[in-house]
Design a protein around this motif. Structure first.
Motif, PDB file in Angstrom:
ATOM      1  N   ASN A 285      -5.524   4.740  -5.204  1.00  0.00           N
ATOM      2  CA  ASN A 285      -6.476   5.835  -5.026  1.00  0.00           C
ATOM      3  C   ASN A 285      -6.955   6.393  -6.362  1.00  0.00           C
ATOM      4  O   ASN A 285      -8.137   6.738  -6.522  1.00  0.00           O
ATOM      5  CB  ASN A 285      -5.848   6.942  -4.186  1.00  0.00           C
TER       6      ASN A 285
ATOM      7  N   TYR B  79       0.829  -1.209   0.000  1.00  0.00           N
ATOM      8  CA  TYR B  79       0.000   0.000   0.000  1.00  0.00           C
ATOM      9  C   TYR B  79       0.861   1.256   0.000  1.00  0.00           C
ATOM     10  O   TYR B  79       0.551   2.237  -0.686  1.00  0.00           O
ATOM     11  CB  TYR B  79      -0.931   0.007   1.213  1.00  0.00           C
TER      12      TYR B  79
ATOM     13  N   ASN C 164     -15.878   4.235   1.786  1.00  0.00           N
ATOM     14  CA  ASN C 164     -14.843   5.232   2.079  1.00  0.00           C
ATOM     15  C   ASN C 164     -14.000   5.559   0.846  1.00  0.00           C
ATOM     16  O   ASN C 164     -12.799   5.775   0.938  1.00  0.00           O
ATOM     17  CB  ASN C 164     -13.932   4.756   3.214  1.00  0.00           C
TER      18      ASN C 164
ATOM     19  N   THR D 248      -6.297  -3.879   5.417  1.00  0.00           N
ATOM     20  CA  THR D 248      -7.258  -3.121   4.616  1.00  0.00           C
ATOM     21  C   THR D 248      -8.421  -2.623   5.466  1.00  0.00           C
ATOM     22  O   THR D 248      -8.964  -1.548   5.210  1.00  0.00           O
ATOM     23  CB  THR D 248      -7.799  -3.960   3.444  1.00  0.00           C
ATOM     24  N   TYR D 249      -8.789  -3.389   6.478  1.00  0.00           N
ATOM     25  CA  TYR D 249      -9.835  -2.907   7.390  1.00  0.00           C
ATOM     26  C   TYR D 249      -9.374  -1.619   8.076  1.00  0.00           C
ATOM     27  O   TYR D 249     -10.120  -0.636   8.161  1.00  0.00           O
ATOM     28  CB  TYR D 249     -10.163  -3.973   8.424  1.00  0.00           C
TER      29      TYR D 249
ATOM     30  N   HIS E 271     -13.231   3.506  -1.502  1.00  0.00           N
ATOM     31  CA  HIS E 271     -12.524   2.327  -1.990  1.00  0.00           C
ATOM     32  C   HIS E 271     -13.497   1.347  -2.643  1.00  0.00           C
ATOM     33  O   HIS E 271     -14.658   1.243  -2.245  1.00  0.00           O
ATOM     34  CB  HIS E 271     -11.798   1.615  -0.853  1.00  0.00           C
TER      35      HIS E 271
ATOM     36  N   ALA F 223      -7.133   0.398   6.960  1.00  0.00           N
ATOM     37  CA  ALA F 223      -6.830   1.427   5.967  1.00  0.00           C
ATOM     38  C   ALA F 223      -8.070   2.029   5.308  1.00  0.00           C
ATOM     39  O   ALA F 223      -7.939   2.911   4.460  1.00  0.00           O
ATOM     40  CB  ALA F 223      -5.912   0.851   4.891  1.00  0.00           C
ATOM     41  N   GLY F 224      -9.270   1.534   5.674  1.00  0.00           N
ATOM     42  CA  GLY F 224     -10.471   2.200   5.193  1.00  0.00           C
ATOM     43  C   GLY F 224     -11.403   1.387   4.330  1.00  0.00           C
ATOM     44  O   GLY F 224     -12.457   1.888   3.921  1.00  0.00           O
ATOM     45  N   TRP F 225     -11.075   0.133   4.037  1.00  0.00           N
ATOM     46  CA  TRP F 225     -11.988  -0.689   3.236  1.00  0.00           C
ATOM     47  C   TRP F 225     -13.137  -1.235   4.077  1.00  0.00           C
ATOM     48  O   TRP F 225     -14.083  -1.788   3.528  1.00  0.00           O
ATOM     49  CB  TRP F 225     -11.221  -1.833   2.569  1.00  0.00           C
ATOM     50  N   ASP F 226     -13.064  -1.116   5.369  1.00  0.00           N
ATOM     51  CA  ASP F 226     -14.146  -1.430   6.310  1.00  0.00           C
ATOM     52  C   ASP F 226     -14.854  -2.751   6.007  1.00  0.00           C
ATOM     53  O   ASP F 226     -14.246  -3.802   6.025  1.00  0.00           O
ATOM     54  CB  ASP F 226     -15.149  -0.278   6.360  1.00  0.00           C
TER      55      ASP F 226
ATOM     56  N   HIS G 131      -0.133   3.247  -3.148  1.00  0.00           N
ATOM     57  CA  HIS G 131      -1.364   3.932  -2.737  1.00  0.00           C
ATOM     58  C   HIS G 131      -1.814   4.993  -3.740  1.00  0.00           C
ATOM     59  O   HIS G 131      -3.010   5.209  -3.917  1.00  0.00           O
ATOM     60  CB  HIS G 131      -1.204   4.547  -1.339  1.00  0.00           C
TER      61      HIS G 131
END
Length: 315
Positions: free
Chosen positions: A140, A132, A152, A243-244, A154, A246-249, A136
């Motif tokens: 992005n 990442y 988010n 990834t959780y 992603h 980092a924003g992929w939730d 990144h």
């Protein structure tokens, strides 16, 4: 070329690394290398090549089998070099399913199983973080360019750089992907067992990692599209944790895409652990036990015969 090198740290200070700690450090670094190259090649195929202008459009991926071959061979090389890095210290399991199988059938200490698993997951998470860090901008840019559902900002497409999910033809079902992971990992452990079995047609020690890499490539080419061929709980779980964070939730945990699949995160963990145990048991039942019996016999039969050839005098 092999050369003798001095230790960076005084030998007296390295004593603590001579046992389990050193093995766990090797598992960490080997798994880190595995994920850095494995997820790195997926980042190339998904985000970097399209975004760099080296594809037809900024979002063009997987238009031909060659795209998949890039990923399968990339993961194969990732395994090869991860094993070369760690093999001399820890045996380079790099995979909780391998560690469990070795404990079940190869005398690996059960006391080391959980520490190995922890080192593998942390190494995988760290490898994903490195990918990442390097990619990144490409990730992005791809997410901004692609329309469709986002979490988010992603997409599930960029999530696939790091962890796995099932193909849409499973319609969110559990059993198809679970069976896929069991089968793929069973083959992996069966082939690893064959490679390291000195009673079989043994691979020379320095070529073993290469052959294991070929096995991973074969599994990816034959069984990869169903569920991304994680065949390794750490390979999926470590990057999924990253990834959780980092924003992929929800794409990462619980691993859900609305209308496609839900709570998928456990399948690439349970499937490989079950499949690895099955694979090594099948190898030992059909091949390993036969080789043990033959090695105990005073006269080995020629290939293809089940019993030794006796002369009339011996009878």
């Amino acid at each position: 070329m092999a050369v003798e090198i001095p230790a960076l740290v005084k030998t007296s200070r390295l004593r603590s690394r001579g046992g389990l700690l050193g093995e766990c450090l090797a598992e960490f670094l080997g798994t880190f290398v595995l994920i850095a190259f494995g997820c790195g090649v997926v980042a190339m195929a998904v985000a970097a090549l399209p975004g760099s202008g080296r594809a037809a459009t900024p979002t063009t991926i997987f238009l031909a089998a060659g795209d998949w071959l890039l990923i399968t061979w990339g993961w194969a090389f990732a395994v090869v070099f991860g094993v070369y890095v760690a093999g001399g210290v820890s045996g380079a399991h790099l995979n909780p399913a391998v560690t469990l199988a070795m404990a079940l059938r190869r005398g690996f200490s059960w006391a080391k199983v959980v520490p190995y698993w922890f080192a593998q997951v942390v190494g995988a998470l760290t490898g994903a973080a490195l990918v990442y860090l390097v990619y990144h901008d490409a990730i992005n840019t791809f997410d901004r360019t692609v329309p469709g559902p986002k979490v988010n900002g992603h997409t599930n497409t960029t999530f696939s750089i790091f962890a796995t999910f099932p193909a849409p033809y499973f319609h969110g079902g559990v059993w198809g992907p679970l069976v896929d992971q069991i089968v793929g990992t069973a083959f992996l452990l069966m082939l690893i067992a064959a490679v390291i079995d000195l009673r079989n047609q043994a691979v020379q020690a320095n070529l073993g990692p290469l052959v294991v890499g070929f096995a991973v490539a074969a599994i990816g080419m034959s069984y990869g599209a169903n569920a991304g061929y994680a065949i390794n709980p750490a390979r999926d779980f470590g990057p999924r944790l990253f990834t959780y964070a980092a924003g992929w939730d929800g794409l990462a945990f619980p691993g859900s895409v609305s209308g496609a699949f839900s709570a998928y995160w456990w399948i690439p963990i349970v499937g490989p652990l079950v499949g690895g145990a099955i694979g090594i048991l099948v190898y030992d039942l059909f091949i390993g036990d036969v080789l043990i019996v033959r090695s105990e016999m005073s006269e080995l039969p020629p290939p293809g015969r089940s019993t030794p050839v006796h002369t009339s005098d011996e009878e």
